[in-house]
Enzyme design. Structure first.
Site, PDB file in Angstrom:
ATOM      1  N   THR A 298      -0.368 -12.489  -9.936  1.00 24.06           N
ATOM      2  CA  THR A 298       0.350 -12.926  -8.741  1.00 24.06           C
ATOM      3  C   THR A 298      -0.144 -14.309  -8.335  1.00 24.06           C
ATOM      4  O   THR A 298      -1.346 -14.596  -8.382  1.00 24.06           O
ATOM      5  CB  THR A 298       0.172 -11.931  -7.583  1.00 24.06           C
ATOM      6  OG1 THR A 298      -1.223 -11.760  -7.292  1.00 24.06           O
ATOM      7  CG2 THR A 298       0.761 -10.578  -7.955  1.00 24.06           C
TER       8      THR A 298
ATOM      9  N   SER B  92       6.774  -9.407   3.750  1.00 19.57           N
ATOM     10  CA  SER B  92       5.536  -8.977   4.407  1.00 19.57           C
ATOM     11  C   SER B  92       4.755 -10.132   5.003  1.00 19.57           C
ATOM     12  O   SER B  92       4.119  -9.980   6.049  1.00 19.57           O
ATOM     13  CB  SER B  92       4.663  -8.193   3.424  1.00 19.57           C
ATOM     14  OG  SER B  92       4.017  -9.048   2.508  1.00 19.57           O
TER      15      SER B  92
ATOM     16  N   ASP C 225      -0.716  -6.170  -2.087  1.00 13.76           N
ATOM     17  CA  ASP C 225      -0.519  -4.726  -2.159  1.00 13.76           C
ATOM     18  C   ASP C 225       0.950  -4.366  -1.992  1.00 13.76           C
ATOM     19  O   ASP C 225       1.447  -3.424  -2.620  1.00 13.76           O
ATOM     20  CB  ASP C 225      -1.359  -4.031  -1.092  1.00 13.76           C
ATOM     21  CG  ASP C 225      -2.852  -4.212  -1.318  1.00 13.76           C
ATOM     22  OD1 ASP C 225      -3.260  -4.269  -2.492  1.00 13.76           O
ATOM     23  OD2 ASP C 225      -3.593  -4.313  -0.330  1.00 13.76           O
TER      24      ASP C 225
ATOM     25  N   MET D  63      -9.677   0.807   8.129  1.00 17.07           N
ATOM     26  CA  MET D  63      -9.105   0.253   9.351  1.00 17.07           C
ATOM     27  C   MET D  63      -9.361  -1.248   9.324  1.00 17.07           C
ATOM     28  O   MET D  63     -10.508  -1.689   9.229  1.00 17.07           O
ATOM     29  CB  MET D  63      -9.719   0.868  10.602  1.00 17.07           C
ATOM     30  CG  MET D  63      -9.038   0.406  11.884  1.00 17.07           C
ATOM     31  SD  MET D  63      -7.280   0.837  11.974  1.00 17.07           S
ATOM     32  CE  MET D  63      -7.376   2.603  12.231  1.00 17.07           C
TER      33      MET D  63
ATOM     34  N   ALA E 107       3.936 -19.189  -5.150  1.00 19.72           N
ATOM     35  CA  ALA E 107       4.556 -19.636  -6.405  1.00 19.72           C
ATOM     36  C   ALA E 107       5.184 -18.495  -7.196  1.00 19.72           C
ATOM     37  O   ALA E 107       5.836 -18.739  -8.210  1.00 19.72           O
ATOM     38  CB  ALA E 107       3.528 -20.357  -7.270  1.00 19.72           C
TER      39      ALA E 107
ATOM     40  N   ASN F 222      -2.530   0.697   1.576  1.00 21.70           N
ATOM     41  CA  ASN F 222      -1.487  -0.318   1.632  1.00 21.70           C
ATOM     42  C   ASN F 222      -0.478  -0.137   0.500  1.00 21.70           C
ATOM     43  O   ASN F 222       0.741  -0.200   0.708  1.00 21.70           O
ATOM     44  CB  ASN F 222      -2.095  -1.718   1.525  1.00 21.70           C
ATOM     45  CG  ASN F 222      -2.813  -2.151   2.787  1.00 21.70           C
ATOM     46  OD1 ASN F 222      -2.645  -1.548   3.840  1.00 21.70           O
ATOM     47  ND2 ASN F 222      -3.633  -3.178   2.674  1.00 21.70           N
TER      48      ASN F 222
END
Length: 297
Positions: A212, A275, A245, A12, A216, A43
């Protein structure tokens, strides 16, 4: 339909929104507080389900109110929770501070996630049925390694997000098909701050790497090929929690559906860009029609 299995955490998220995050010893006034279902495992499961896959979740929640809500959130998102255990004690929590630039800092308390230290009856068979297994490091490493071994034994593609960053055993690297760190995690694993150099160094351990890079985009490296950079859509970030995620969940779906890597990275980048324009982690994750609209625009 593509079947993704996720072995990982459910938390949570206890999220506080502030103008500027406090420094050590400093007290600041926040403007809003929310409880939002999250955890890197959950997620990624929700992201993959919303991106169009059939998704199953392996992990644990506590026998508290948070656990009930975490399970129902997964189920409402279309995630199968038959092998999501309920254990005595509290569910995992993540204590998150989000500033006005969309940046965040996070403290994770494992709770029920700490009990997921091995596979139980049914887990191996579920992994064997998958097109891909998604792993992270918010549950004990023994379970992550057991899941990776099972996937390797059944010829299932394993995608590992090495977060929170920590030294990894060679056996886990050897059982990983695709490693997806962010640039900070890649630096922790290799000691190299340049993402391209870090990605290339990681190819000594795994056959494919995606680093990731936030706004960019992403950097892909594979043995025997030149590194590939794919830019991300330029958007104004509201909250970056869960963006990585979202990217991984969407990427797993795209690859399982047979998209070429460049296209898969762009599609996952479109999902992540959507997101970050919304608050929260799981609450911010886009559905497939939204991703397709962002991807083609």
């Amino acid at each position: 339909m593509t079947h993704i299995v996720v072995l990982g955490s459910t938390n949570m998220d206890l999220v506080t929104y502030v103008e500027k995050a406090p420094q050590r010893g400093e007290t600041v006034t926040g403007r809003e507080f929310r409880t939002i279902p999250g955890g890197k495992g959950a997620n990624q499961a929700i992201a993959a389900a919303r991106a169009g896959a059939t998704v199953s979740m392996i992990g644990a929640v506590g026998n508290d109110a948070y656990g009930t809500r975490l399970r129902s959130t997964l189920e409402d998102s279309g995630v199968d929770t038959d092998l999501l255990r309920t254990v005595e004690g509290p569910s995992g929590t993540a204590h998150i501070v989000v500033d006005d630039e969309g940046g965040n800092s996070i403290v994770v308390i494992s709770g029920a996630n700490g009990t997921v230290d091995h596979l139980v009856l049914g887990d191996d068979g579920l992994i064997a049925s998958a097109d891909a297994l998604l792993l992270q490091l918010e549950i004990p490493l023994a379970a992550v390694l057991a899941g990776a071994r099972a996937a390797r034994a059944h010829g299932v593609r394993t995608i590992l997000t090495p977060a929170p960053a920590q030294p990894l055993p060679l056996e886990l690297f050897a059982a990983t098909d695709l490693l997806v760190p962010n640039e900070h995690e890649a630096a922790t694993l290799t000691g190299r701050t340049d993402p391209r150099s870090a990605a290339v160094a990681l190819l000594d351990e795994v056959p494919e790497v995606v680093v990731t890079l936030g706004a960019a985009g992403s950097l892909y490296a594979a043995r025997g090929a030149d590194p590939l950079t794919v830019p991300a859509p330029q958007v104004t970030a509201v909250d970056s929690t869960g963006a990585g995620d979202t990217f991984v969940g969407a990427l797993a779906v795209a690859l399982a559906e047979g998209r070429p890597m460049r296209s898969a990275l762009a599609w996952a980048g479109a999902a992540a860009a959507l997101s970050v324009q919304r608050p929260g982690a799981s609450a911010s994750m886009p559905c497939r029609p939204e991703i397709e609209a962002q991807f083609t625009s």
